[in-house]
Design an enzyme around this catalytic site. Structure first.
Site, PDB file in Angstrom:
ATOM      1  N   LYS A 120     -10.576  23.004   4.484  1.00  0.00           N
ATOM      2  CA  LYS A 120     -10.747  22.011   5.546  1.00  0.00           C
ATOM      3  C   LYS A 120      -9.549  21.663   6.203  1.00  0.00           C
ATOM      4  CE  LYS A 120     -13.711  18.960   8.286  1.00  0.00           C
ATOM      5  NZ  LYS A 120     -12.758  18.600   9.082  1.00  0.00           N
ATOM      6  N   GLU A 182      -8.791  27.363  13.148  1.00  0.00           N
ATOM      7  CA  GLU A 182      -7.844  26.089  13.375  1.00  0.00           C
ATOM      8  C   GLU A 182      -6.282  26.437  13.531  1.00  0.00           C
ATOM      9  OE1 GLU A 182      -9.862  23.724  12.629  1.00  0.00           O
ATOM     10  OE2 GLU A 182      -8.657  22.019  12.261  1.00  0.00           O
ATOM     11  N   LYS A 368     -15.171  16.345   1.660  1.00  0.00           N
ATOM     12  CA  LYS A 368     -13.883  15.681   2.095  1.00  0.00           C
ATOM     13  C   LYS A 368     -13.285  15.126   0.694  1.00  0.00           C
ATOM     14  CE  LYS A 368     -13.794  14.676   7.034  1.00  0.00           C
ATOM     15  NZ  LYS A 368     -12.944  13.872   7.696  1.00  0.00           N
ATOM     16  N   CYS A 480      24.949  -7.714   0.184  1.00  0.00           N
ATOM     17  CA  CYS A 480      25.152  -9.071   0.109  1.00  0.00           C
ATOM     18  C   CYS A 480      26.470  -9.023  -0.756  1.00  0.00           C
ATOM     19  CB  CYS A 480      24.072  -9.560  -0.784  1.00  0.00           C
ATOM     20  SG  CYS A 480      24.685 -11.118  -1.721  1.00  0.00           S
ATOM     21  N   CYS A 486      25.085 -14.559  -6.160  1.00  0.00           N
ATOM     22  CA  CYS A 486      24.017 -14.410  -5.618  1.00  0.00           C
ATOM     23  C   CYS A 486      22.972 -14.157  -6.827  1.00  0.00           C
ATOM     24  CB  CYS A 486      23.792 -13.089  -4.957  1.00  0.00           C
ATOM     25  SG  CYS A 486      22.090 -12.554  -4.294  1.00  0.00           S
TER      26      CYS A 486
END
Ligand code: IVH
Length: 727
Positions: A120, A182, A368, A480, A486
């Site tokens: 599909k 399609e 699906k 940083c 830090c």
């Protein structure tokens, strides 16, 4: 016939055939240059005889006037939709097969129903109309009865024949044929399109945008009023069925009609109320010798249409389940998107018997897969700080189930990416996760954006330590500048230092590191080796037993190798294998600390970026100090003095290490041997120089003895090392 008209028709046919071989069969028989020559010959004839130009000429695939709007046209046979089954694998296929068997009144012991199982495709349905084998109209599905005419755009799709090929065997070309299929965009064409769009946006072109997925991009291309733009966007096509079919002589079409005449013929055909009668089409197919959907598909292939190679004729429910499972796996490696599979009853007489409910055939169902894309909302955008100070914006999402997992975060990578996607707090976004790929935000639903929303801005300061965050010229990342000041960088670098492939401190988990850093008990990795029972036990939920386990694993991490230690330091661009190369090449930490960029460049696989990063790291006094502290606290490894110019003493020899050595780990022993130029192999052969056997050596020792390969015990190994290291 005028000779040149004959040549003209021949050229059209040949060029169409070559396009088919190139675009559908992927098996061209002439070169691009040869094709171009034929094409130019055709163009020249058309320049001299514009009156000959017909709809099936390859030159008609491109160009055409820019339209004001699309015409609404009636489909010969209505374009139906298809019932969707979202149940799990087994029950989805089973309930379909049960229903079919019941409706066909098949008994338990009747044989299995044959089905055609198809993909599909996640694109747009299109109806292609051929009169006497020439493409005269293409229309979108619309409301099923009427669609929009997009013929000029569809002509540019090279996989779609503008003139049908005459099948060598079997069914002829009907006078009137509607082919259903399609239109889609391959993922690679989608990526290329979005890149081009980005370039246009960068050049300041206003009305340009990127597309969120191939389906939307295909829809946009198909609905272009300027067919040149549609042609640039590269659409593809798969055929999966037919609509109205009227065989030869059933409508007695006049050949050689002009385009506008064909249009009115077509309008008359589609307005006729018998046009929509499915049984007429099915009977036409049967009269042409086609009695199953599978035969129809293979006939369509003969006519020149691409039919997906995955399409399969299967038996019964087991065949359906098997197909669904296999395609579920194959799905992510297909070059285009699918959202499920479609099952169709193969026999056309059974299709007729099963008929329709409202707008859906009873003989087909779509099964699906779980979606790979979902909508969700952005709750916030957090900026995370990594070990090397890199700032990464991360979108925090309302939890959403997509691609088989619940997603709550999606990285926005860096400033450029975040701005390009323009994701804002509060936005509705499309999240995609295909296969094992990291989930990503593919686009924002702008229609749902709140008026007062503000664009994301990269912070000027580190969100953790408030040090300035800088983006170096030519770099994409912000960093940083706080380094070990830090706490985020500290935490990450301690975590890295302790990780399995670095110092391997087993009992030091992430939560514990976080506590140790936050309470400032541990500021640098050296502090780990200063921990005692009392300092650990002040932490929440830390019992004496686990505290002593932590200390034990810290203690045993002290014996390591130079390569692991180097890797543990977390020097930028020095991963595990570079660390090994450096250790092998230089032999000692002091040699590495003092190495110049040029000396570093002599190491295998080390380039300027790595070399400069190493030099920069060791040029910082606090890094050297840290290394001194670690050594003073007992972190150790075997160092080897290597004379870089000398031929290594064990060059050309191969050792195998087996059993447990007292003084070294396996890794240490291996590193020592390698630093002397030896190779260390994992299995014994006649070529092995010697086997180094520790306690409890097993089969490798036996093999060495069988092959007469020398065996060294630990003492002999030490002697070997001593001998060569003093050389
Ligand atoms: S058959 C009579 N086969 O799914 C049945 N449809 O609602 C008509 N689609 O948008 C559809 N792949 O374009 C069929 N192999 C396939 C398909 C397919 C995709 C699309 C179709 C339409 C929707 C059906």
């Amino acid at each position: 016939m005028i000779p040149s008209l004959q040549r003209y028709n021949e050229l059209k046919k040949d060029l169409n055939e070559h396009a088919h071989r190139y675009y559908v069969l992927d098996a061209p028989v002439i070169s691009d240059a040869q094709y171009d020559l034929l094409y130019q010959e055709l163009e020249a004839l058309e320049r001299d005889h514009p009156e000959w130009i017909s709809a099936d000429s390859p030159t008609q695939r491109v160009g055409g006037a820019v339209l004001e709007q699309f015409n609404s046209v009636r489909h010969g046979q209505a374009m139906l939709s298809i019932k969707t089954q979202t149940d799990s694998e087994e029950s989805g296929a089973k309930s379909f097969d049960d229903r079919i068997r019941k409706e066909l009144s098949l008994a338990q012991n009747d044989s299995q129903v044959q089905y055609v199982a198809e993909l599909k495709f996640d694109g747009l349905a299109i109806n292609l109309t051929y009169l006497n084998g020439v493409l005269v109209r293409a229309a979108t599905r619309g409301d099923g009865a009427y669609g929009e005419e997009v013929t000029q755009n569809v002509r540019s799709i090279m996989q779609i024949p503008i003139q049908l090929r005459s099948p060598i065997k079997g069914a002829p070309i009907p006078e009137w044929l509607e082919v259903r299929g399609e239109v889609y965009m391959k993922r690679s064409d989608f990526d290329r399109l979005n890149l081009r769009q980005l370039e246009k946006i960068a050049q300041g072109l206003k009305n340009e945008k990127t597309f969120v997925n191939p389906r939307n991009a295909a829809a946009g291309a198909l609905r272009q009023l300027d067919s040149k733009i549609a042609a640039e966007r590269k659409l593809s096509f798969f055929a999966y069925g037919v609509g109205a079919v009227r065989g030869k002589a059933s409508i007695a079409l006049n050949t050689n009609l002009q385009q506008h005449e064909l249009d009115s013929v077509l309008n008359a055909l589609t307005q006729d109320e018998t046009a929509s009668r499915v049984e007429i089409s099915l009977n036409e197919l049967r009269a042409m010798g086609l009695s199953s959907h599978w035969e129809v598909l293979s006939w369509l292939k003969d006519l020149g249409f691409p039919v997906a190679s995955q399409t399969q004729c299967v038996e019964g429910v087991d065949g359906l389940i098997d197909f669904h499972t296999r395609m579920g796996i194959e799905r992510t490696s297909l070059p285009y998107d699918i959202d499920g599979v479609v099952y169709k009853v193969n026999r056309l007489d059974w299709q007729l018997q099963l008929g329709f409910v409202t707008r859906e055939p009873r003989w087909a169902v779509a099964h699906k897969y779980p979606p790979q894309e979902q909508f969700t909302t952005v709750l916030g955008i957090e900026v995370q700080v990594g070990r090397t100070g890199k700032l990464t914006p991360v979108a925090k999402l309302a939890p959403v189930f997509v691609g088989g997992v619940t997603v709550t975060n999606a990285t926005l990578h860096n400033e450029d990416e975040a701005l390009r996607k323009d994701v804002r707090v509060g936005d509705t976004v499309i999240v995609r996760r295909a296969g094992d790929v990291i989930p990503e935000i593919v686009g924002v639903v702008l229609e749902k954006r709140a008026d007062q929303s503000l664009p994301f801005e990269m912070p000027k300061r580190c969100p953790i330590c408030q040090s300035p965050a800088l983006r170096e010229p030519g770099q994409v990342d912000h960093r940083c500048t706080g380094e070990l000041y830090c706490s985020a960088q500290r935490m990450q670098s301690i975590w890295h230092f302790a990780s399995k492939r670095a110092m391997n401190i087993e009992d030091l988990g992430e939560k514990l590191i976080e506590q140790l850093v936050q309470t400032q008990i541990v500021k640098t990795v050296a502090d780990l080796y200063r921990l005692g029972l009392s300092s650990l036990m002040v932490l929440e939920r830390m019992a004496e037993k686990s505290a002593s386990n932590v200390l034990k694993s810290i203690e045993s991490s002290k014996a390591t190798t130079l390569a692991k230690f180097l890797y543990a330091l977390g020097i930028r661009h020095v991963g595990e294998s570079t660390a090994k190369d450096l250790a092998k090449h230089f032999g000692s930490i002091d040699a590495i600390m003092d190495a110049s960029v040029d000396q570093l460049l002599e190491v295998r696989d080390v380039g300027p970026v790595v070399a400069m990063s190493v030099v920069a790291f060791f040029s910082q006094p606090h890094h050297r100090e840290l290394i001194e502290q670690l050594r003073a606290l007992g972190v150790h490894w075997q160092e080897v003095q290597i004379d870089l110019d000398a031929v290594k003493p064990l060059q050309g020899s191969t050792y195998v290490i087996t059993g447990t050595l007292n003084g070294f780990s396996r890794d240490q022993a291996q590193e020592l041997l390698e630093s002397l130029g030896a190779k260390v192999a994992s299995s014994v052969s006649k070529k092995t120089t010697a086997v180094i056997a520790g306690a409890e050596a097993g089969s490798k020792l036996e093999k060495a003895q069988d092959l007469g390969v020398p065996v060294l015990d630990e003492e002999a190994f030490l002697a070997l090392l001593a001998q060569h290291r003093s050389e």
